[in-house]
Design an enzyme around this catalytic site. Structure first.
Site, PDB file in Angstrom:
ATOM      1  N   GLU A   1       3.664  -6.652  46.302  1.00  0.00           N
ATOM      2  CA  GLU A   1       5.107  -6.605  46.550  1.00  0.00           C
ATOM      3  C   GLU A   1       5.880  -7.599  45.694  1.00  0.00           C
ATOM      4  OE1 GLU A   1       6.124  -6.791  50.658  1.00  0.00           O
ATOM      5  OE2 GLU A   1       4.692  -5.265  51.250  1.00  0.00           O
TER       6      GLU A   1
ATOM      7  N   GLU B   1      -1.380  -1.541  53.475  1.00  0.00           N
ATOM      8  CA  GLU B   1      -0.997  -2.096  54.771  1.00  0.00           C
ATOM      9  C   GLU B   1      -0.291  -0.997  55.543  1.00  0.00           C
ATOM     10  OE1 GLU B   1       0.202  -6.622  53.223  1.00  0.00           O
ATOM     11  OE2 GLU B   1       1.616  -5.450  54.409  1.00  0.00           O
TER      12      GLU B   1
END
Length: 544
Positions: free
Chosen positions: A167, A267
């Site tokens: 990210e 995730e």
């Protein structure tokens, strides 16, 4: 829900150690031509991740909570002995760990994981040494850290892959950082190959926002040696009693239906109550398994963020939480149907690299930053007359960069500046902050000596700089010539020498992320206290 007793933990340990001489796990491979599926190498059946994120002190989406310290869960043998039986109860075949200490001994935990049939995906960064979206760099300190993790973990056959970033770009206004992460992917892959390690894939994990499609295209475009080997997607859109349609899983599946490398949920597991985990049924069902290779639920340990499946108390005992049972009730039923490698003939291909899109806010150029090369940086510094003193404080380095890189003062940062938007990089832009400051000091010194005889202390900077006698060793001449001499306007084609094993923590004043160096595309910025955790899957993977 009782915690594991000492007796039960000892029995679990004995059972695991009893199989300590078990054969290596069957390697997980990707079919050639950028196939989008994982396979067991020996029997050719498709591999789907039934994974769990396994690390304390990490909040939602992989960002660090609290300070920059971290606990390496695979250096904690007691913890591994306690937790692996519980991971087995969850049908776990993969764990994701966000930060490893490359100097620690992971042998026992990795053996316990192997005996339990569990693979590892390891992020390459750590909180204080990873690519920072606010001031992205790809430099020698980061390279040392990443390659040190590779050195430490490549010997374990159950390492499935590495993440080069997590990210890092999370909105349209910081997509330029992706150029630096992709350079890390390129150089980590090249390092694995150059060191003649077994073939291990390297990938990236992204968050769920409007840039997802462009980021996926960017990391997969261009030459194969620069592109990711797989793609991780952190997604939390299925909350409570949602559905394949309402969660937009259907749209995401359609978007990645033509992707040419394996994609999986790096995730998932929305924390909104009630936490039902009904998305598991869909992820491993007929609508999604043709596109997705399973996923990694977030997360094993209960922390302040409330995502945990298990709570470890002050007494070091593990207690199953309600989420453990709920998740377990779904994952035990997951029985995805895949394809066989021998009959799989991929036809998907990468799309073109994104350019000026998102209303002009796509910033990452397909031309990537140079490969960090400590030999070149050392040669450059030895050839300077005015250099930075040793052991300068971070703030001193920052203050001098703010002055020297100010266009109003002069162009004293050209050879060390990286422009990820235009794809223009000084040959020395990948050196450590201390080495880059030496380059800027010398550039200023040369200008003042030639044009300002009234400056009697052109190499002082309030005691931060010193003079030396420049000396260019014969072994340096070729590589410095490739770099365009001291100007740094050339392109170095020589591969870095040595390994990353001596790198590791990079905690000196030259540590990545501690110094802001103005770039042409951002101007004069001060580094915010924002540090990202890095990684995408890569180790343990054999590319057929």
């Amino acid at each position: 829900m009782k915690g594991l007793t000492l007796a039960s933990r000892l029995l679990a340990a004995a059972a695991l150690y009893a199989t300590s001489f078990a054969a290596d796990l069957d390697p997980i491979v990707i079919k050639a031509s950028r196939g989008s599926k994982f396979f067991y190498k020996t029997n050719g059946t498709q591999f789907f991740m039934k994974g769990v994120a396994y690390q304390r002190d990490f909040s939602s989406n992989g960002t660090i909570s609290g300070d920059n310290k971290y606990n390496d869960p695979l250096a904690d043998v007691d913890g591994c002995t306690r937790d692996i039986p519980l991971l087995q109860q969850l049908q776990t075949n993969t764990i994701r760990v966000y930060a490893l200490d490359p100097t620690a001994d992971h042998t026992k935990c990795m053996q316990l994981l192997q005996d339990a049939g569990i693979y590892l995906i390891a992020d390459l960064g750590e909180p204080a040494t990873s690519i920072n979206r606010a001031n992205p760099e790809w430099n020698t300190d980061l390279y040392d850290r990443y390659t040190a993790v590779v050195d430490a973990m490549q010997k374990y056959s159950n390492v499935l892959g590495f993440f080069a970033g997590n990210e890092v770009s999370n909105s349209a206004n910081n997509t330029v950082a992706s150029a630096f992460v992709k350079a890390a992917v390129r150089d980590t892959k090249a390092y694995i190959s150059r060191m003649k390690y077994r073939s291990i894939g390297v990938g990236y994990a992204t968050n769920d926002d409007d840039t997802r499609t462009l980021l996926a295209e960017y990391f997969n475009c261009g030459p194969a040696e620069e592109a990711i080997d797989f793609w991780g997607y952190n997604i939390y859109s299925w909350c409570s009693d949602s559905s394949y349609h309402d969660s937009k899983y259907d749209l995401r599946t359609e978007e990645f239906s033509t992707y040419s490398v394996p994609a999986f949920f790096a995730e998932y597991g929305c924390v909104q109550a009630p936490r039902l985990f009904t998305e598991v049924d869909s992820l491993f069902g007929k609508n999604m398994t043709p596109v997705w290779s399973g996923g990694i639920v977030y997360m094993y340990f209960q922390e302040a963020n409330g995502y945990g499946l298990v709570k470890v108390g002050d007494d070091d005992k593990a207690t199953k939480l309600g989420a453990f049972s709920t998740y377990s009730s779904h994952i035990v039923k997951a029985d995805p149907t895949g394809v066989v490698s021998a009959s799989y003939n991929p036809t998907n291909s990468p799309k073109a690299c994104p350019t000026d899109t998102l209303g002009g806010s796509w910033q990452a150029n397909s031309t990537l930053p140079p490969t960090p090369n400590e030999q070149l940086c050392g040669c450059m510094v030895s050839n300077l007359t005015c250099v930075a003193n040793d052991n300068l404080k971070d703030q001193t380095i920052q203050d001098n960069f703010d002055y020297l890189c100010d266009p109003g003062v002069g162009d004293y940062c050209g050879g060390i500046t990286a422009n990820g938007t235009d794809g223009l990089y000084g040959a020395y832009s990948m050196c450590s902050p201390q080495e880059r400051l030496s380059w800027s000091f010398n550039s200023f010194y040369a200008n003042q000596t030639a044009n300002n005889p009234d400056n009697t202390t052109p190499c002082d900077f309030k005691g931060a700089a010193k003079k030396q006698t420049p000396k260019l060793a014969d072994s340096c001449k070729a590589i410095v010539s490739q770099a365009g001499g001291l100007q740094g306007t050339g392109t170095v084609t020589s591969a870095p020498t040595g390994t990353g094993s001596s790198g590791g923590s990079a905690t000196s004043s030259g540590a990545a992320g501690s110094i802001t160096i103005p770039r042409f595309d951002f101007g004069m910025l001060h580094l915010a206290l924002y540090v990202m955790v890095a990684g995408l899957v890569g180790g343990g993977m054999v590319l057929l």
